[in-house]
Write a protein that holds these residues in place. Structure first.
Motif, short mmCIF file in Angstrom:
data_model
loop_
_atom_site.label_atom_id
_atom_site.label_comp_id
_atom_site.label_asym_id
_atom_site.label_seq_id
_atom_site.Cartn_x
_atom_site.Cartn_y
_atom_site.Cartn_z
N LEU A 93 0.83 -1.18 -0.04
CA LEU A 93 0.03 0.11 0.13
C LEU A 93 0.97 1.05 0.04
CD1 LEU A 93 -2.27 -1.10 2.91
CD2 LEU A 93 -2.88 -1.24 0.40
N ASP A 94 0.78 2.17 -0.90
CA ASP A 94 1.28 3.40 -0.70
C ASP A 94 0.27 4.60 -1.05
OD1 ASP A 94 2.93 5.64 -1.66
OD2 ASP A 94 4.58 4.36 -1.61
N ARG A 95 0.56 5.54 -0.26
CA ARG A 95 -0.30 6.66 -0.27
C ARG A 95 -0.48 7.60 -1.40
NH1 ARG A 95 1.71 10.39 5.01
NH2 ARG A 95 3.69 10.71 3.79
N ASN A 102 11.06 8.28 -2.35
CA ASN A 102 11.95 9.28 -2.80
C ASN A 102 13.16 8.43 -2.94
OD1 ASN A 102 11.51 11.91 -1.77
ND2 ASN A 102 11.18 11.04 0.27
N SER A 103 13.02 7.03 -3.18
CA SER A 103 13.79 6.27 -3.87
C SER A 103 14.26 6.33 -5.19
CB SER A 103 13.54 4.68 -3.32
OG SER A 103 13.25 4.38 -2.06
N ILE A 104 13.24 6.81 -5.86
CA ILE A 104 13.27 6.90 -7.31
C ILE A 104 14.13 8.03 -7.63
CG2 ILE A 104 11.03 8.24 -7.81
CD1 ILE A 104 10.24 6.01 -9.78
N SER A 107 20.24 9.56 -7.04
CA SER A 107 21.18 9.80 -8.23
C SER A 107 22.53 9.25 -8.12
CB SER A 107 21.20 11.21 -8.34
OG SER A 107 21.22 11.89 -7.11
N SER A 108 23.02 9.07 -6.98
CA SER A 108 24.49 8.77 -7.08
C SER A 108 24.73 7.29 -7.10
CB SER A 108 25.19 9.39 -5.83
OG SER A 108 24.87 10.48 -5.51
N GLY A 109 23.94 6.26 -6.31
CA GLY A 109 23.99 5.14 -6.51
C GLY A 109 24.04 4.34 -4.91
N SER A 517 24.60 5.00 1.07
CA SER A 517 24.25 4.06 2.20
C SER A 517 22.83 3.94 2.46
CB SER A 517 25.13 4.41 3.57
OG SER A 517 26.56 3.62 3.38
N SER A 518 21.97 4.78 1.94
CA SER A 518 20.49 4.77 2.42
C SER A 518 19.72 3.63 1.31
CB SER A 518 19.83 6.13 2.33
OG SER A 518 20.43 6.84 1.50
N LEU A 519 20.42 3.54 0.09
CA LEU A 519 19.80 2.89 -0.81
C LEU A 519 20.12 1.37 -0.36
CD1 LEU A 519 20.21 4.31 -4.42
CD2 LEU A 519 18.29 3.93 -3.17
#
Ligand SMILES: Cc1cc2nc3c(=O)[nH]c(=O)nc-3n(C[C@H](O)[C@H](O)[C@H](O)COP(=O)(O)OP(=O)(O)OC[C@H]3O[C@@H](n4cnc5c(N)ncnc54)[C@H](O)[C@@H]3O)c2cc1C
Ligand SMILES: *[C@@H]1O[C@H](CO)[C@@H](O)[C@H](O)[C@H]1NC(C)=O
Length: 540
Positions: A93-95, A102-104, A107-109, A517-519
């Motif tokens: 489910l996504d609102r 924000n994942s989309i 830009s760096s990797g 490191s967040s991806l």
């Protein structure tokens, strides 16, 4: 007509048999029949049976509760992937009206240590990722944290499983991650992206979505906002309450993976609560209220909530200067030769300093308030040499209206004076006649000469401001991605039925997250959360 009617009969018969069998299965195999019937939606049962009304395995999965994934960013998608692999069905489910969160935008990797892609670029060994992460986390790493938050173990998992996360995306999900770059704070190049035009966030999200959508046990609902976590008498999470747009409230029972992202875009809510000094600042994240309150309502513990990452340069869009959402002006623009000028047209900082130093220098200057957004008025200027090297970025920014190409003679007199001064410095630096009083030593591809010779040359200019970029803090969780609840006496205990992953969680990055490191945390902990949640519904 006849064909149609007989088909209709067949469908009705299938439905009836399937439905009765499903009810029988529930009665005989599920002791908690009563709650199951109350919470499971009849259309869901139909949805399941429609796939294959006569298969017994289909029946089994029809009577099993799903793994419910809240959020369709990389953390949610990774969880869904592993939950499906473990044999669970997944309801995501996504609102937001579209998936990807924000994942989309990344830009760096994504970071990976010891990957074959590093080897291919001559980095034969990488054993510094853990140490780099701990150094970046700073004092937070050794600070007291809620019981149960084992920072060392979390970082060990993050870094130790980074190679397999990259391999998973490259081999199983077929994402190109063959280009490896070195970002600030990293001892070696370890941030992976593809060689094509698609930025890594979009490439990873779209490839995963495609895989998931091909699986009949997966369903994704957009514009579906989760507004409640349902609990039983034992305080365990039993499912979620949600609504679709203006629609009625619905309930769904299952194991819950909470992957609702961070709060960098919640400028007037959670951000102003934990960092009043940053209230009203624009963000590179979509402006949206945070969902942390749903976890707080269960008594979940939180960690490092005041550790917020600021990026020094987000573009101010001349068409909508007061927008709370800003496009990121990539660090590469400064690296390739761009300079920063104050609202009075002067350079004020070594542009290649770390993010926090550059941001602090800007935020020490006078800010302006546009609408309800508090921002700064800084000019980012690239000479023709830097514009050319950054052409792939610049073309996009020009198209978006965020960067303008202007002849030097059309700039303000103060800016022309600063450009001449800097151009003279760069020209003489090769002869080491002078040094930058602000300490900049690398000038990228700047080639603009000083004086009259540059007046007809075209530079690239845009207005930038510091922006809130990432929230390091979040809900306390353990190495099995279980959300922790505070108990009396400073103890914590895992909340049954609830897992979390991604930016919503805290304790991994400490005071500062390393780029890439967040991806990675989304992939590593999302996969763990999905597999653990699946175990609870599939059984062994
Ligand atoms: C411009 C930009 C560039 C970046 N570049 C990089 C990079 O190169 N490398 C890197 O590692 N990181 C990067 N990051 C950070 C990284 O992209 C994010 O931190 C990470 O993707 C967060 O993923 P997530 O799955 O936790 O959350 P998200 O991707 O934000 O997804 C959360 C989803 O949950 C949904 N949601 C929230 N609340 C609810 C609710 N109540 N009900 C239903 N749905 C809900 C939201 O709509 C959203 O779709 C970047 C971030 C930005 C903004
Ligand atoms: C869907 O779930 C059922 C029941 O667990 C399983 O037998 C089937 O293989 C799954 N399908 C896919 C494509 O994973």
């Amino acid at each position: 007509m006849r064909i149609r009617r007989s088909r209709l009969h067949l469908i009705l018969i299938s439905f009836t048999i399937g439905f009765i069998t499903a009810i029988l299965c529930m009665v005989f195999f599920r002791p908690s029949f009563a709650t199951g019937l109350r919470l499971s939606r009849i259309p869901i049962i139909f949805g399941k049976l429609n796939h294959n009304p006569f298969s017994t395995t289909g029946m089994a999965s029809g009577s099993k509760k799903p793994v419910i994934v809240v959020g369709s960013g990389l953390a949610g998608l990774s969880a869904a992937y592993e939950a499906l692999k473990a044999g669970a069905s997944v309801r995501m489910l996504d609102r937001a009206p579209k998936p990807g969160g924000n994942s989309i935008k990344a830009s760096s990797g994504i970071n990976g240590a010891g990957t074959r892609f590093q080897h291919a670029q001559g980095i034969s060994q990488d054993d510094t990722f853990y140490a780099d992460t701990v150094r970046s986390a700073g004092r937070r790493f050794t600070e007291a944290s809620p019981a149960g938050v084992d920072r060392k173990a979390l970082v060990e998992l993050l870094t130790g499983r980074s190679e397999s996360a990259v391999n998973w995306l490259a081999d199983e999900v077929s994402v190109d991650l063959s280009v490896v770059a070195q970002l600030g704070g990293h001892s070696v190049p370890r941030t992976h992206r593809g060689g094509g035009k698609l930025p890594p966030g979009a490439a990873i999200v779209s490839a995963l979505l495609e895989k998931l959508k091909a699986n009949p046990n997966f369903s994704l609902e957009n514009s579906a906002e989760v507004d409640e976590l349902l609990t039983g008498s034992d305080d365990a999470v039993k499912g979620v309450g949600y609504h679709v747009s203006e629609g009625e409230a619905q309930e769904l029972e299952g194991a819950v993976v909470f992957a609702a992202g961070g709060f960098a875009g919640d400028a007037h809510g959670l951000l102003s609560k934990h960092r009043p000094d940053l209230a009203g600042m624009p963000s590179t994240n979509e402006a949206r209220p945070a969902s942390h309150g749903l976890l707080a309502s269960l008594g979940a513990a939180f960690v490092d909530m005041d550790s917020v990452q600021i990026h020094p340069t987000g573009f101010v869009d001349p068409k909508d200067p007061g927008s709370a959402y800003k496009f990121l002006a990539a660090e590469a623009l400064r690296g390739e030769g761009g300079i920063l000028l104050s609202s009075t047209g002067e350079r004020f900082i070594n542009e290649l300093n770390t993010r926090d130093v550059v941001s602090d220098a800007i935020m020490a200057m006078q800010h302006s308030t546009v609408g309800s957004t508090r921002q700064w008025d800084v000019t980012l200027l690239l000479d023709p040499g830097a514009c050319e090297v950054a052409a792939s970025h610049i073309g996009f920014y020009v198209w978006k209206g965020l960067v303008q190409k202007k002849k030097v003679k059309d700039l303000s007199p103060e800016i022309i004076a600063s450009v001449d001064k800097y151009a003279a410095l760069v020209a003489s630096s090769s002869k080491s006649e002078s040094v930058d009083p602000l300490g900049r030593k690398a000038f990228g591809h700047w080639r603009l000469p000083p004086g009259e010779a540059n007046r007809d040359e075209e530079v690239c200019v845009g207005t930038v401001t510091p922006v809130v970029h990432f929230t390091m803090g979040g809900v306390a969780f353990d190495t099995q991605a279980r959300v922790l609840r505070s108990k009396e006496g400073g103890e914590t205990t895992p909340i049954a039925g609830l897992w979390a992953a991604g930016e919503i969680t805290g304790g991994i990055h400490g005071a500062n997250r390393l780029g890439g490191s967040s991806l990675l945390e989304c992939a590593v902990f999302g996969r763990i959360a999905g597999a653990e949640a699946a175990k609870s519904v599939v059984g062994v």
